[in-house]
Scaffold this active site. Structure first.
Site: not given
Ligand code: XUL
Ligand code: CO
Length: 435
Positions: A101, A104
């Site tokens: 993501h 992240d």
């Protein structure tokens, strides 16, 4: 940047079933041929950046338990250190893919322009690391559920400014995925759902979600992204009612908004369990519609009732999942992403390696069992026998007939069907020979 995070841990290798080395593969042998194809090419393993590197070990009752050298994750220098450690682990495990993501990999900032700038910087850095590595990107996605701006939804938010922020965010993540040669782009609608109908216009929210996904598909074609667009069903958590409840619900949604030829499904073991299904049910439903895209492999605790995202360790379950994947022709752009996290007491770097080694081995074992069942053909044979009546010309003709004509035939031939055994226990015993 150099990192000693995994110091003392050797590259994991295949040592065979007799090995007692806890950090060796006993079943996962990438080059071994299974039904004429390399095991690595069947399974297409990916490490999930969020669970392995971004998650800090919190639960609803307590905060961080993992104290990593890249914490706190609010600074570009530490984001790069995190990437260094991630690529070190990809190399130790020899995994062909990873997934992320946006949140992240980059430090979280407030404004979209800042998020865009940091995403571009970190994906340039990750791109350089990929040049020097064999690990590719299975998929990228946008985290549109953690920050408080998403609390009432992303594409389904009552506030059009949030819809706009979501559109810009997904565009940036599709661009980044495309730049890194990603093979798929995933949308999981963590906040696309509702808590109460008292404040929710369900029909309007679904229309917005359908339009949003059409914009995603239009943009994919505009930039020439060749990968698949995947949506990921989940029935609850975080929203009480999630719009993408399960595979069948997603398929109905995709058809309603004209997306059935453009979007496939990313199915997750634990989400299937939360929806009251088995994983193989979800896979078979998607496969029956030609919409099987990719899988998130994990397991859920069967008692707790929430999404525990544990590493898989149940060969019979995994074997049946891969059986249906093989029956569907295997993965195309998809793969096996470990959407799985350590337990919060598993603090050490070697726990992270052991978790993946165990998960990869269970999947390899399941794949081998699944392939043996396909090659033996026993389940297929049982199906052929069970449905044999349908190959008779009268049975086929009936499908093009009508209720009145069928009734005439039932009367004329005095049709009075005799029930036949479904042989479930015999079939379960059959499966147990392979797992
Ligand atoms: C949440 C979940 C996500 C998606 C990607 O349950 O599975 O991690 O896989 O957003
Ligand atoms: Co998932």
């Amino acid at each position: 940047m150099s990192t000693g995070f995994f110091e003392g841990i050797e590259k994991v290798s295949f040592e065979g079933e007799g090995s007692t080395n806890p950090l060796a593969f006993r079943h996962y042998n990438p080059d071994e041929l299974v039904m004429g194809k390399r095991m690595e090419d069947h399974l297409r393993f990916a490490v999930a950046y969020w669970h392995s590197f971004a998650w800090e070990g919190g639960d609803p009752f307590g905060g961080q338990t993992f104290v990593r050298p890249w914490h706190p994750q609010d600074d570009m220098g530490r984001a790069k250190l995190k990437a260094d450690v991630a690529f070190k682990m990809f190399d130790l495990l020899n995994v062909p893919f990873f997934c992320w993501h946006d949140a992240d990999i980059r430090p979280e900032q407030g404004y979209f322009a800042d998020n865009l700038a940091t995403l571009e910087e970190i994906t340039d850095y990750i791109g350089e690391k990929m040049q020097a590595s064999r690990t590719g990107l299975l998929w990228g996605t946008a985290n549109m559920f953690s920050d408080r701006r998403w609390m009432s939804g992303a594409a389904t938010n009552p506030d059009p400014d949030v819809f706009a922020f979501a559109a810009a965010t997904v565009k940036s993540c599709m661009d980044a995925t495309h730049k890194l040669g990603g093979q798929n782009y995933v949308l999981w609608g963590g906040r696309e759902g509702y808590e109460t109908l008292l404040n929710t216009d369900l029909g309007q929210e679904l229309d917005h979600m359908g339009r949003f996904l059409n914009m995603v598909v239009e943009y994919k074609h505009k930039i020439g992204f060749k990968g698949a667009i995947l949506v990921e069903p989940k029935p609850q958590e975080p929203s009480k009612h999630q719009y993408d409840y399960d595979a069948a619900t997603c398929i109905g949604f995709l058809r309603k908004y004209g997306l059935e030829d453009e979007v496939k499904l990313n199915l997750e073991q634990g989400h299937a369990i939360l929806a009251g299904h088995s994983f193989e049910h979800e896979i078979a439903v998607a496969a029956s519609e030609g919409m099987l895209g990719s899988i998130d492999m994990n397991r859920n605790d069967y008692q707790s009732g929430w999404d525990t995202d544990q590493f898989p360790n149940n060969t019979p379950e995994v074997a049946l999942a891969y059986y249906h994947i093989l029956k569907a022709g295997g993965f195309d752009t998809g793969g096996t992403n470990f959407d799985a996290k350590l337990r919060r007491q598993s603090l050490d770097p070697q726990d992270l390696i052991a978790a993946h080694v165990g998960g990869m081995d269970i999947c390899a074992r399941g794949l081998k069992a699944a392939a043996a069942m396909v090659e033996d053909g026993g389940l297929e044979q049982a199906l052929t026998e069970r449905y044999a009546g349908w190959s008779a010309p009268a049975a086929q003709a009936m499908l093009g007939s009508d209720l009145g004509s069928i009734t005439d035939r039932v009367l004329a031939e005095a049709i009075n069907p005799e029930p036949r055994s479904g042989r479930q226990e015999m079939l379960e015993n059959y499966v147990n020979r392979f797992v």
